[in-house]
Design a protein around this motif. Structure first.
Motif, PDB file in Angstrom:
ATOM      1  N   ASP A 176       0.840  -1.199   0.000  1.00 13.90           N
ATOM      2  CA  ASP A 176       0.000   0.000   0.000  1.00 13.90           C
ATOM      3  C   ASP A 176       0.872   1.245   0.000  1.00 13.90           C
ATOM      4  OD1 ASP A 176      -2.458  -1.264  -0.055  1.00 13.90           O
ATOM      5  OD2 ASP A 176      -2.803  -1.104   2.102  1.00 13.90           O
ATOM      6  N   ILE A 177       0.362   2.287  -0.609  1.00 11.59           N
ATOM      7  CA  ILE A 177       1.020   3.585  -0.602  1.00 11.59           C
ATOM      8  C   ILE A 177       0.190   4.481   0.298  1.00 11.59           C
ATOM      9  CG2 ILE A 177       1.758   5.551  -1.989  1.00 11.59           C
ATOM     10  CD1 ILE A 177       1.954   3.533  -4.361  1.00 11.59           C
ATOM     11  N   LEU A 178       0.850   5.053   1.302  1.00 16.51           N
ATOM     12  CA  LEU A 178       0.165   5.823   2.322  1.00 16.51           C
ATOM     13  C   LEU A 178       0.573   7.284   2.303  1.00 16.51           C
ATOM     14  CD1 LEU A 178       0.799   3.476   5.399  1.00 16.51           C
ATOM     15  CD2 LEU A 178      -1.082   3.363   3.757  1.00 16.51           C
ATOM     16  N   LYS A 179      -0.358   8.137   2.635  1.00 14.68           N
ATOM     17  CA  LYS A 179      -0.051   9.513   2.986  1.00 14.68           C
ATOM     18  C   LYS A 179       0.048   9.489   4.511  1.00 14.68           C
ATOM     19  CE  LYS A 179      -1.836  14.202   2.738  1.00 14.68           C
ATOM     20  NZ  LYS A 179      -2.964  15.042   2.268  1.00 14.68           N
ATOM     21  N   VAL A 180       1.236   9.784   5.030  1.00 14.73           N
ATOM     22  CA  VAL A 180       1.482   9.725   6.466  1.00 14.73           C
ATOM     23  C   VAL A 180       1.598  11.147   6.986  1.00 14.73           C
ATOM     24  CG1 VAL A 180       2.984   8.824   8.270  1.00 14.73           C
ATOM     25  CG2 VAL A 180       2.705   7.547   6.148  1.00 14.73           C
ATOM     26  N   LEU A 181       0.734  11.504   7.933  1.00 13.47           N
ATOM     27  CA  LEU A 181       0.724  12.838   8.518  1.00 13.47           C
ATOM     28  C   LEU A 181       1.494  12.806   9.826  1.00 13.47           C
ATOM     29  CD1 LEU A 181      -0.413  15.753   8.404  1.00 13.47           C
ATOM     30  CD2 LEU A 181      -2.315  14.923   9.780  1.00 13.47           C
ATOM     31  N   TYR A 182       2.498  13.668   9.915  1.00 10.41           N
ATOM     32  CA  TYR A 182       3.326  13.798  11.112  1.00 10.41           C
ATOM     33  C   TYR A 182       3.040  15.144  11.755  1.00 10.41           C
ATOM     34  CZ  TYR A 182       6.319  10.355   8.750  1.00 10.41           C
ATOM     35  OH  TYR A 182       6.808   9.263   8.105  1.00 10.41           O
ATOM     36  N   GLY A 183       3.388  15.289  13.005  1.00  9.43           N
ATOM     37  CA  GLY A 183       3.361  16.602  13.613  1.00  9.43           C
ATOM     38  C   GLY A 183       2.445  16.709  14.795  1.00  9.43           C
ATOM     39  N   ASP A 184       2.204  17.976  15.171  1.00 12.86           N
ATOM     40  CA  ASP A 184       1.352  18.292  16.308  1.00 12.86           C
ATOM     41  C   ASP A 184       0.499  19.500  15.939  1.00 12.86           C
ATOM     42  OD1 ASP A 184       2.998  20.568  16.532  1.00 12.86           O
ATOM     43  OD2 ASP A 184       4.290  19.580  17.987  1.00 12.86           O
ATOM     44  N   ALA A 185      -0.121  20.109  16.928  1.00 10.80           N
ATOM     45  CA  ALA A 185      -1.021  21.234  16.665  1.00 10.80           C
ATOM     46  C   ALA A 185      -0.293  22.435  16.071  1.00 10.80           C
ATOM     47  CB  ALA A 185      -1.735  21.629  17.950  1.00 10.80           C
ATOM     48  N   ASN A 186       1.005  22.560  16.318  1.00  9.23           N
ATOM     49  CA  ASN A 186       1.766  23.725  15.853  1.00  9.23           C
ATOM     50  C   ASN A 186       2.362  23.551  14.458  1.00  9.23           C
ATOM     51  OD1 ASN A 186       1.374  25.135  18.300  1.00  9.23           O
ATOM     52  ND2 ASN A 186       2.973  23.883  19.234  1.00  9.23           N
ATOM     53  N   SER A 187       2.667  22.339  14.087  1.00 13.07           N
ATOM     54  CA  SER A 187       3.343  22.116  12.819  1.00 13.07           C
ATOM     55  C   SER A 187       3.021  20.715  12.313  1.00 13.07           C
ATOM     56  CB  SER A 187       4.850  22.255  13.007  1.00 13.07           C
ATOM     57  OG  SER A 187       5.527  21.922  11.830  1.00 13.07           O
ATOM     58  N   THR A 188       2.570  20.621  11.072  1.00 15.88           N
ATOM     59  CA  THR A 188       2.308  19.317  10.493  1.00 15.88           C
ATOM     60  C   THR A 188       2.903  19.238   9.095  1.00 15.88           C
ATOM     61  OG1 THR A 188       0.196  19.980   9.524  1.00 15.88           O
ATOM     62  CG2 THR A 188       0.125  19.017  11.727  1.00 15.88           C
ATOM     63  N   PHE A 189       3.247  18.055   8.699  1.00 16.90           N
ATOM     64  CA  PHE A 189       3.620  17.788   7.317  1.00 16.90           C
ATOM     65  C   PHE A 189       3.274  16.340   7.033  1.00 16.90           C
ATOM     66  CE2 PHE A 189       7.372  16.329   9.514  1.00 16.90           C
ATOM     67  CZ  PHE A 189       7.841  15.281   8.765  1.00 16.90           C
ATOM     68  N   SER A 190       3.172  16.019   5.776  1.00 14.00           N
ATOM     69  CA  SER A 190       2.892  14.638   5.410  1.00 14.00           C
ATOM     70  C   SER A 190       3.833  14.211   4.303  1.00 14.00           C
ATOM     71  CB  SER A 190       1.432  14.466   5.000  1.00 14.00           C
ATOM     72  OG  SER A 190       1.145  15.242   3.873  1.00 14.00           O
ATOM     73  N   ASP A 191       3.944  12.913   4.154  1.00 23.87           N
ATOM     74  CA  ASP A 191       4.850  12.345   3.175  1.00 23.87           C
ATOM     75  C   ASP A 191       4.176  11.121   2.566  1.00 23.87           C
ATOM     76  OD1 ASP A 191       7.205  12.135   1.744  1.00 23.87           O
ATOM     77  OD2 ASP A 191       8.335  11.161   3.346  1.00 23.87           O
ATOM     78  N   ILE A 192       4.548  10.791   1.361  1.00 26.78           N
ATOM     79  CA  ILE A 192       4.044   9.596   0.708  1.00 26.78           C
ATOM     80  C   ILE A 192       5.032   8.471   1.004  1.00 26.78           C
ATOM     81  CG2 ILE A 192       3.465   8.515  -1.504  1.00 26.78           C
ATOM     82  CD1 ILE A 192       1.573  10.791  -0.579  1.00 26.78           C
ATOM     83  N   GLU A 193       4.525   7.366   1.556  1.00 20.43           N
ATOM     84  CA  GLU A 193       5.391   6.262   1.944  1.00 20.43           C
ATOM     85  C   GLU A 193       4.775   4.941   1.512  1.00 20.43           C
ATOM     86  OE1 GLU A 193       6.903   6.603   5.916  1.00 20.43           O
ATOM     87  OE2 GLU A 193       6.869   8.778   5.822  1.00 20.43           O
TER      88      GLU A 193
END
Length: 92
Positions: A23-40
């Motif tokens: 599977d190819i996932l969009k993974v969301l990282y971060g907290d309330a102040n800063s977020t980013f996501s990556d395709i993994e």
């Protein structure tokens, strides 16, 4: 693609869909102040599940914020290949 012959990780994405190897996932990282996501991409090595990205490999058990399945390597190979790896910054 049918999931009958694919290996389940035992994990589910944010839409309660079972996550499989390949599977190819969009993974969301971060907290309330800063977020980013990556395709993994979900892979298996030495009987353990990992996420592979352009930055390397990490355990699927790492404390990621959330997962969303966006495709798989069989039906959507263009979502994750050497020429087309995408990242999303601050998009959630």
């Amino acid at each position: 693609m049918e999931n009958n012959n694919r290996i389940s990780t035992g994990k589910y994405d944010k839409n309660n869909k079972r996550i499989y190897v390949g599977d190819i996932l969009k993974v969301l990282y971060g907290d309330a102040n800063s977020t980013f996501s990556d395709i993994e991409k979900v892979i298996v090595r030495d009987n353990k599940f990992y996420l592979e990205s352009q930055d390397g490999v990490s355990s699927i058990d790492s404390p990621h914020y959330s997962y969303e399945i966006i495709g798989n390597i069989f039906d959507n190979p263009n979502l994750f290949d050497d020429d087309f790896k995408m990242s999303f910054w601050g998009d959630e």
